[in-house]
Write a protein that holds these residues in place. Structure first.
Motif, mmCIF file in Angstrom:
data_model
loop_
_atom_site.group_PDB
_atom_site.id
_atom_site.type_symbol
_atom_site.label_atom_id
_atom_site.label_comp_id
_atom_site.label_asym_id
_atom_site.label_seq_id
_atom_site.Cartn_x
_atom_site.Cartn_y
_atom_site.Cartn_z
ATOM 1 N N SER A 1 0.814 -1.208 0.000
ATOM 2 C CA SER A 1 0.000 0.000 0.000
ATOM 3 C C SER A 1 0.852 1.265 0.000
ATOM 4 O O SER A 1 2.031 1.253 0.374
ATOM 5 N N CYS A 2 0.212 2.354 -0.435
ATOM 6 C CA CYS A 2 0.850 3.670 -0.430
ATOM 7 C C CYS A 2 -0.147 4.675 0.137
ATOM 8 O O CYS A 2 -1.217 4.291 0.610
ATOM 9 N N ASP A 3 0.177 5.965 0.087
ATOM 10 C CA ASP A 3 -0.733 6.961 0.642
ATOM 11 C C ASP A 3 -2.003 7.095 -0.177
ATOM 12 O O ASP A 3 -3.006 7.614 0.316
ATOM 13 N N PHE A 4 -1.993 6.646 -1.434
ATOM 14 C CA PHE A 4 -3.208 6.657 -2.243
ATOM 15 C C PHE A 4 -3.692 5.226 -2.465
ATOM 16 O O PHE A 4 -3.896 4.786 -3.587
ATOM 17 N N SER A 5 -3.858 4.517 -1.354
ATOM 18 C CA SER A 5 -4.555 3.233 -1.323
ATOM 19 C C SER A 5 -5.840 3.436 -0.536
ATOM 20 O O SER A 5 -5.992 4.440 0.164
ATOM 21 N N GLN B 1 5.355 -0.320 12.407
ATOM 22 C CA GLN B 1 4.165 0.106 11.674
ATOM 23 C C GLN B 1 4.557 0.622 10.293
ATOM 24 O O GLN B 1 5.707 0.981 10.054
ATOM 25 N N ARG B 2 3.583 0.633 9.383
ATOM 26 C CA ARG B 2 3.847 1.096 8.026
ATOM 27 C C ARG B 2 3.994 2.619 7.967
ATOM 28 O O ARG B 2 4.637 3.147 7.060
ATOM 29 N N ASP C 1 2.094 5.549 4.721
ATOM 30 C CA ASP C 1 3.157 4.574 4.502
ATOM 31 C C ASP C 1 4.465 5.289 4.176
ATOM 32 O O ASP C 1 4.539 6.047 3.201
ATOM 33 N N SER C 2 5.494 5.045 4.961
ATOM 34 C CA SER C 2 6.780 5.692 4.741
ATOM 35 C C SER C 2 7.878 4.917 5.450
ATOM 36 O O SER C 2 7.625 4.145 6.376
ATOM 37 N N CYS C 3 9.108 5.128 4.973
ATOM 38 C CA CYS C 3 10.258 4.448 5.563
ATOM 39 C C CYS C 3 11.501 5.276 5.269
ATOM 40 O O CYS C 3 11.698 5.719 4.133
#
Length: 345
Positions: A93-97, A157-158, A206-208
């Motif tokens: 997933s991403c921020d636009f999921s 966490q994502r 979602d970030s890393c």
């Protein structure tokens, strides 16, 4: 030989489009109102234009009528439209999921027995198939991760940044390879990846985080060897995948005599200004690397009052500036959304 001119104007948000045709003529030394073309002068190769097919875009597409779906596809991929040949989509997933997910959630499943693309199959893959069918050819696909699975991260966490735990570097490298192979098995030409979307940003989605040294070590010691071991030596790897103004520093910090062969491109975004000088510096120092615009938009939250013409002008200005600075391809952000953006928060 003729050139087709399409002029669109907006007056009080009313759109008017006019088409005309002009013939090229022999150069007679005219100095006023001319466009001179010098075909013998060559710069970078331009690979094309494209857009992002996110889960939110696929979800929105699924709710549209068949007629509107066809109009959207034709506008982007059809012979009378933009004729996009590039696609970017996300690993997990991403921020636009429409919600957070991962294809694998079991920390012990290094054999990928529980790995599933069920979420991708619901909205992303159907839209990818429709896009390819409209284009009448295989599209070039880039995959980008926003975050490893939560169990692989230091914050568990994502979201909210965090980083990849050292003990999961090999697992994550194999995970990425498995994702690529699964997409290729479904008939998609995944020929590019970025190591991490926006590795310098802690986001509520979602970030890393990766420092330049972490990104370099992951590429050199884990990802590249895994790609070779999985028969993915043809894949092009792009570093950075973040805003323009620090792309030169990141490229200099990652690319050396050992990693040069491992890096095919530097990906960059457009959210913090034009920074054409940064693109030009990378082009001059690393002339053999591809410079790929992978994400950007005229943000509604910042430019809601600008109007369609002003937005279009901002886009055109940035695209032309990027090309002049050495960009090889342009991949826009979400190809379609609803008014809410179908965005995870």
């Amino acid at each position: 030989m003729n050139i087709k001119l399409v002029t669109t104007t907006y007056q009080e948000d009313n759109k008017n489009t006019f088409e005309s045709s002009k013939a090229f003529s022999v150069d007679r030394g005219v100095e006023m109102k001319v466009v001179n073309i010098y075909p013998e002068m060559e710069y970078q190769t331009f690979d094309g234009f494209g857009g992002a097919i996110t889960e939110a875009a696929g979800y929105t597409f699924s709710l549209m009528s068949e007629e509107k779906q066809k109009r959207i596809l034709d506008a982007y991929f059809g012979s009378n439209g933009n004729r996009y040949n590039l696609i970017r989509t996300h690993i997990d997933s991403c921020d636009f999921s429409v919600g957070q997910y991962a294809a694998l959630e079991d920390p012990e499943d290094t054999g990928f027995n529980s790995f599933s693309l069920e979420r991708d199959e619901k909205y992303i893959i159907p839209l990818l198939k429709e896009a390819q069918q409209m284009a009448g050819k295989t599209l070039s696909v880039m995959l980008s991760p926003w975050s490893p699975p939560a169990f692989m991260k230091t914050n568990g966490q994502r979201t909210e940044g965090g980083s990849l735990k050292p003990e999961y570097r090999q697992f994550w490298a194999e995970y990425i390879c498995h994702y690529i192979k699964q997409y290729r098995n479904k008939g998609f030409a995944v020929d590019m990846i970025t190591i991490q979307n926006e590795p310098n940003a802690t986001q509520t989605w979602d970030s890393c985080l990766y420092s330049s040294e972490q990104e370099k070590e992951f590429l050199r010691d884990y990802l590249y060897p895994s790609l070779m071991a999985n028969g993915l030596e043809d894949l092009e790897v792009c570093i950075w995948d973040h805003n323009k103004e620090r792309m030169f520093e990141r490229a200099c910090e990652i690319i050396d005599k050992d990693t040069d062969k491992m890096v095919q491109g530097i990906a960059f975004h457009w959210y913090t200004g034009e920074h054409f000088d940064a693109i030009k510096l990378v082009r001059e120092k690393f002339p053999d690397k591809k410079l790929i615009f992978t994400e950007g938009c005229v943000e509604y939250s910042r430019f809601s009052e600008a109007g369609q013409l002003a937005n279009a002008q901002m886009y055109a200005y940035d695209i032309i500036g990027n090309i002049n600075a050495g960009m090889n391809s342009f991949i826009d952000w979400n190809i379609l959304l609803n008014k809410e953006g179908s965005r995870t928060m």
